[in-house]
Design a protein around this motif. Structure first.
Motif, PDB file in Angstrom:
ATOM      1  N   THR A  96       5.851  15.052  21.242  1.00  0.00           N
ATOM      2  CA  THR A  96       4.788  15.992  20.900  1.00  0.00           C
ATOM      3  C   THR A  96       3.556  15.186  20.485  1.00  0.00           C
ATOM      4  O   THR A  96       3.656  13.970  20.327  1.00  0.00           O
ATOM      5  N   SER A  97       2.437  15.848  20.294  1.00  0.00           N
ATOM      6  CA  SER A  97       1.216  15.121  19.925  1.00  0.00           C
ATOM      7  C   SER A  97       0.348  15.901  18.955  1.00  0.00           C
ATOM      8  O   SER A  97       0.010  17.048  19.225  1.00  0.00           O
ATOM      9  N   GLY A  98      -0.014  15.272  17.876  1.00  0.00           N
ATOM     10  CA  GLY A  98      -1.121  15.757  17.068  1.00  0.00           C
ATOM     11  C   GLY A  98      -2.357  15.027  17.568  1.00  0.00           C
ATOM     12  O   GLY A  98      -2.711  13.983  17.041  1.00  0.00           O
ATOM     13  N   SER A  99      -2.992  15.562  18.598  1.00  0.00           N
ATOM     14  CA  SER A  99      -4.136  14.876  19.220  1.00  0.00           C
ATOM     15  C   SER A  99      -5.361  14.953  18.312  1.00  0.00           C
ATOM     16  O   SER A  99      -5.432  15.791  17.408  1.00  0.00           O
ATOM     17  N   GLY A 100      -6.346  14.105  18.596  1.00  0.00           N
ATOM     18  CA  GLY A 100      -7.574  14.082  17.806  1.00  0.00           C
ATOM     19  C   GLY A 100      -8.215  15.451  17.621  1.00  0.00           C
ATOM     20  O   GLY A 100      -8.398  15.911  16.492  1.00  0.00           O
ATOM     21  N   PRO A 101      -8.564  16.136  18.713  1.00  0.00           N
ATOM     22  CA  PRO A 101      -9.210  17.451  18.526  1.00  0.00           C
ATOM     23  C   PRO A 101      -8.299  18.453  17.818  1.00  0.00           C
ATOM     24  O   PRO A 101      -8.787  19.313  17.068  1.00  0.00           O
TER      25      PRO A 101
END
Lengths: 494, 494
Positions: A96-101
């Motif tokens: 999973t990803s906690g992306s920048g935006p």
């Protein structure tokens, strides 16, 4: 303890705004360093059971403490006990990803702290949810007859789908309950996610209601067996309530034949729920779209942007073609929540078990805009390419074997050194998994397929690049070689 | 659109870390300004239905966009459509707070993006949850026989409590369902929250299973009537499953007599769930503790730190004295989630419908440490003082009347100008509420008590001070005066 140079905390009010600004800038710098230096953290935590608990005081502090003391404890006591889901060496479960935006959006969501239970309790939160789910639906090629709702997790999305299916099958249950009703049946495969089991139990159907339809050699549900199971149940006066088809099962990312299953469900008048929590985003890719054929005839479909759409936990989407039934199952408006806009606007509390709801749409909106449809597609395509590259390495190595197709971004494989019983090989694979995870550089998980212990490499973190996958492969080979040697308890070369 | 001076977004990877750092600092400054200038925003949004939806494009952008363009749209299109829950003029429903330390914690939670479904998927998240719930339990004076679990909302906490109650009442239901079982009964009052209704429906009991026990003139459940209802059901072969007692009902914050109800439940062997979602935190105050007497004999109790404990949405806590039953209702471990620490550690997925879970404990830990037990108590005490001050103004004004006790921080009242039918007065109160909310300075909500339209002023936002309450009162009087005049459609003095 309040540090000597700080003012005592006043007995009312919040953290002073100037202090908030200063500490928030500090937290931002910490986050930026964290993201820039994944090598500083073992992906799988090396904590021992009870370690964090014992390091913390037994009771809450009586006096307030300075934020820098709390933050120091966060770094010293909490961070070492975390498994780092948001680092590129994370290959376990589904990455999973906690992306920048996405993280930027969550900062705003927390500060605004709005609750979109009613339209009026934040009109933009309600309408942004509608808009952004329209975008996602269109990107996935679902027809506009599908409405959408954001929930927290796929477990809850699925629970709502099956509650709606129950409402459709026996509308009287809402008022009178299940006690005098028929035996209901829900059809799944052995690979269907356990959230369906939990939902079926919670809804009062009992685990007996689950009918596990046989799968083919690729792990896909056999539609002929499904039709036969339904016929047998009807002959025994049981009431078929729902079928759950999965596109991308949790163990091996197998794909049930949705179109054929949809045909059975339409003929039989049974609710079809499609579990595409992980793989649903690939419906955005023309070359994967065919795997979803038939979904347009489903009654509901779940997809989790918090899995492979670069959106921080939690955000799951239920698309539903029968929103009236979903509302019928859940709508209930007490006086203290009546509002003058009762008609003409959508109140999200009407489609949920949960009354309170975070402003989750904001992060999905920011993620979709920041990366754009093409940017999202490029990243999904790259992850699938990396999975094929890794699968190629497995296929080319006589000491390893791949044990499932790779339709998306997960590779199921095992170490298969010649000789030894299946059980001995299982145990070797378990030891290999532990050794590789102990390196701290990567974290893989496992499953069982056809009774055998199988390793899984799941690609999906937004910052995972070919170098991370190559490193996983070289760690697997190094540790396999070491474990093959007679004195395999010797120190691990790092 | 990508702004001309920025590099095109690469086809893989996340927002660049330097860009994230820059944008996050900008977001922090925006948040600080937002918190510092509540006067810039109407509390209740003035958006019109469809406004936000129509301002947004119908489809996702094909190309990624620069974050500053997205942020500009956030300010221009989204913020005006928000109702500002996190500003001190928010007096509707139950007031909540995204406090400074809570927001800082949420920033970290989003960036770490950890999932505490299993102990190993973040040991510190699991153990911090245990520790911080131990702190909260002790502060509230509950015995250590209570375990705790963090869920998202009280609706979900209550659903788990009632699912456990069902498991205790008919253990066979988990396997065989409710179809052949007895008619179950759940006892509530007319003031019990609708989340209980929704849970009862979802669990398959049917709305018929709800027995609404009569209340006294203060809105408290009558234990004698409860005992009689249970006896009547037993005589009709129905199976009493649970009683829900509320400390601080949603409409008027009435208090059911928990000790007497607990006595009935113990005698009858029925699960007692205490709904203290809003008021539970006041068990920390010695002078309010007596209202919770008997809770120590309850089977479960829900309290929401995201309501009146200065913790951002969402974080609800279920305390449960029979964790084995809760686990019995929900535990289900598929192979791909088996881990070597299966024994000896706690896996939070075993006590939940939801598999995925955010790292919510962090914000509660930071809030409790930053304010300290004394700081929390001081703030709760101040909010209750403000409620009494406001109630005093109501009581002293012959044109207004208070319609319920004020045991906590909510005041229920109405404008009661002499003459006119009850219906006419109801309609005047509706108009008064709309006018006051249209000012943008405050947002109050309403309920109905004994059939009459009643205004509610709910104090609980961490930055609400006496000046905000005084302003609410002067707005109420101003608009009442204006509405009393013959030409009440004239312009509102601001």
């Amino acid at each position: 303890m309040v540090s000597p140079d700080s003012d005592p905390l006043p007995a009312a009010g919040d953290m002073d705004v100037a202090e908030f600004r200063r500490e928030a800038h500090r937290v931002v710098d910490w986050i930026a360093e964290y993201l820039a230096h994944p090598e500083r953290y073992p992906v799988l935590s090396r904590a021992t059971p009870g370690g964090t608990r014992q390091a913390l005081p037994q009771g809450a502090p009586v006096q307030g403490e300075a934020f820098d003391a709390i933050f120091a404890d966060f770094e010293r006591l909490i961070v070492p006990g975390l498994t780092h889901w948001n680092l590129p060496g994370f290959f376990a479960y589904f990455a999973t990803s906690g992306s920048g935006p996405g993280v930027l959006a969550e900062m705003l969501t927390a500060a605004l702290n709005v609750q979109a239970m009613l339209w009026r309790t934040s009109p933009a939160a309600t309408e942004l949810e509608e808009v952004v789910l329209g975008w996602l639906r269109d990107l996935m090629g679902l027809p506009s007859s599908f409405g959408g709702v954001i929930y927290d997790t796929a477990s809850i999305s699925t629970l709502h789908a099956l509650a709606a299916a129950r409402e459709a099958a026996i509308p009287a249950a809402r008022q009178h309950g299940l006690a005098a009703g028929p035996q209901l049946r829900v059809y799944v495969s052995e690979h269907t996610h356990t959230s369906i089991d939990k939902a079926v139990i919670l809804l009062g159907l009992g685990a007996d209601a689950l009918v596990r339809v046989a799968v083919d050699e690729r792990g896909a549900m056999r539609p002929g067996d499904l039709a036969a199971a339904i016929a047998a149940d009807r002959a025994s006066s049981r009431l078929p309530m729902a079928v759950v088809a999965t596109v991308g099962t949790t163990s091996s990312t197998a794909v049930d034949p949705v179109a054929e299953i949809a045909g059975v469900c339409l003929r039989e008048g049974i609710w079809l729920h499609v579990d595409a929590a992980y793989a649903g985003v690939t419906a955005m890719l023309p070359e994967r779209r065919h795997l979803f054929e038939g979904s347009e005839r489903a009654d509901s479909l779940v997809v989790n942007p918090h899995k492979w759409l670069f959106t921080p936990f939690d955000l799951s989407v239920l698309f539903c073609r029968r929103m009236d039934v979903l509302r019928g199952a859940f709508s209930l408006v007490p006086e203290y929540l009546r509002s003058t806009e009762q008609t003409g606007v959508r109140n999200l509390m009407d489609t949920g078990v949960q009354l309170g709801r975070r402003f989750r749409a904001l992060k999905l909106w920011m993620v979709l805009r920041y990366f754009g449809a093409d940017g999202i597609r490029a990243r999904l395509t790259e992850h699938m390419r990396l999975a094929r590259v890794f699968a190629g390495w497995i296929d080319a190595d006589p000491l390893f074997e791949r044990v499932a197709d790779v339709p998306f971004s997960v590779v199921c494989f095992r170490w298969a050194p010649p000789g030894g019983s299946p059980e001995a090989q299982d145990s070797l694979n378990e030891r290999l998994l532990e050794a590789v995870n102990a390196s701290g550089e990567v974290f893989l998980s496992h499953t069982r397929l056809n009774g055998r212990f199988v390793l899984r490499l799941a690609i999906g973190h937004i910052r995972t690049a070919e170098g991370h996958v190559a490193r996983a492969w070289s760690l697997l080979r190094e540790h396999a070689r070491r474990l093959s040697q007679p004195s395999s308890t010797s120190a691990i070369p790092s």
